[in-house]
Design an enzyme around this catalytic site. Structure first.
Site, PDB file in Angstrom:
ATOM      1  CG  ASP A 161      -2.033  -1.051   1.093  1.00 27.95           C
ATOM      2  OD1 ASP A 161      -2.441  -1.361  -0.040  1.00 27.95           O
ATOM      3  OD2 ASP A 161      -2.488  -1.554   2.133  1.00 27.95           O
ATOM      4  CG  ASP A 211      -6.301  -1.401  -1.872  1.00 25.51           C
ATOM      5  OD1 ASP A 211      -6.480  -2.609  -2.092  1.00 25.51           O
ATOM      6  OD2 ASP A 211      -5.422  -0.966  -1.098  1.00 25.51           O
TER       7      ASP A 211
END
Length: 181
Positions: A122, A141
């Site tokens: 991330d 995402d």
């Protein structure tokens, strides 16, 4: 070669999302490893490397292998549903979800600590550098969420996978078994 232009659109979007996701993660690992978060836009956005063993919001961190299986199931379902695809909106939405699922699945399969247990990279944190205001996320995402929102909107608007439009009235008739005029 795939003859259905909507399936080609879905595949193109999925491949584009996957490519952008992989490239941004490779760059993030190369440039952000062991580095303080990079502030952008006056602190609205921070770039920070986080290795997430869980799902969104770091939920289910002990169940990485389950998340891998769920991602594989999502990919299989989308590929099976694609045969009936005749809607541009559904092609875009499913392409976003498929590309995002493949992006995070790639991490789960190929990143450490090992196959089916890999941690997802991330990168983007909003408002704070540590994910306190909003969880740190990546391109995959964002694509999954955007595709999911589009799927909900299409359903609410009565757009079908095969391109047909349904109305509340025709749904009510179908549910109570009455025949249309």
């Amino acid at each position: 070669m795939v003859a259905n232009p909507k399936v080609r659109l879905l595949a193109l979007i999925a491949l584009l999302v996957l490519a952008v996701d992989i490239v941004t993660k490779v760059l993030a690992v190369a440039e952000l490893e062991d580095r303080a978060p990079v502030q952008l836009l006056g602190g609205l956005v921070y770039l920070q490397l986080v290795r997430n063993p869980g799902a969104a919001f770091s939920l289910a961190t002990g169940y990485t292998w389950v998340l891998t299986i769920v991602a594989i199931a999502v990919v299989v379902v989308i590929l099976r549903v694609a045969r009936r695809l005749r809607s541009t909106g559904w092609a875009v939405a499913l392409g976003l979800v498929l590309g995002g699922a493949l992006g995070n699945l790639t991490d789960r399969i190929f990143r450490s600590p090992g196959p089916l247990q890999g941690h997802v990279v991330d990168i983007v944190s909003l408002f704070t550098p540590d994910g306190r205001a909003w969880p740190v996320f990546n391109t995959a995402d964002s694509s999954i969420v955007s595709g999911g929102v589009l799927l909900v909107l299409l359903a609410l608007l009565g757009r079908e996978l095969d391109g047909r439009r349904t109305s509340g009235e025709s749904k009510d008739r179908a549910e109570d078994g009455s025949v249309g005029e």
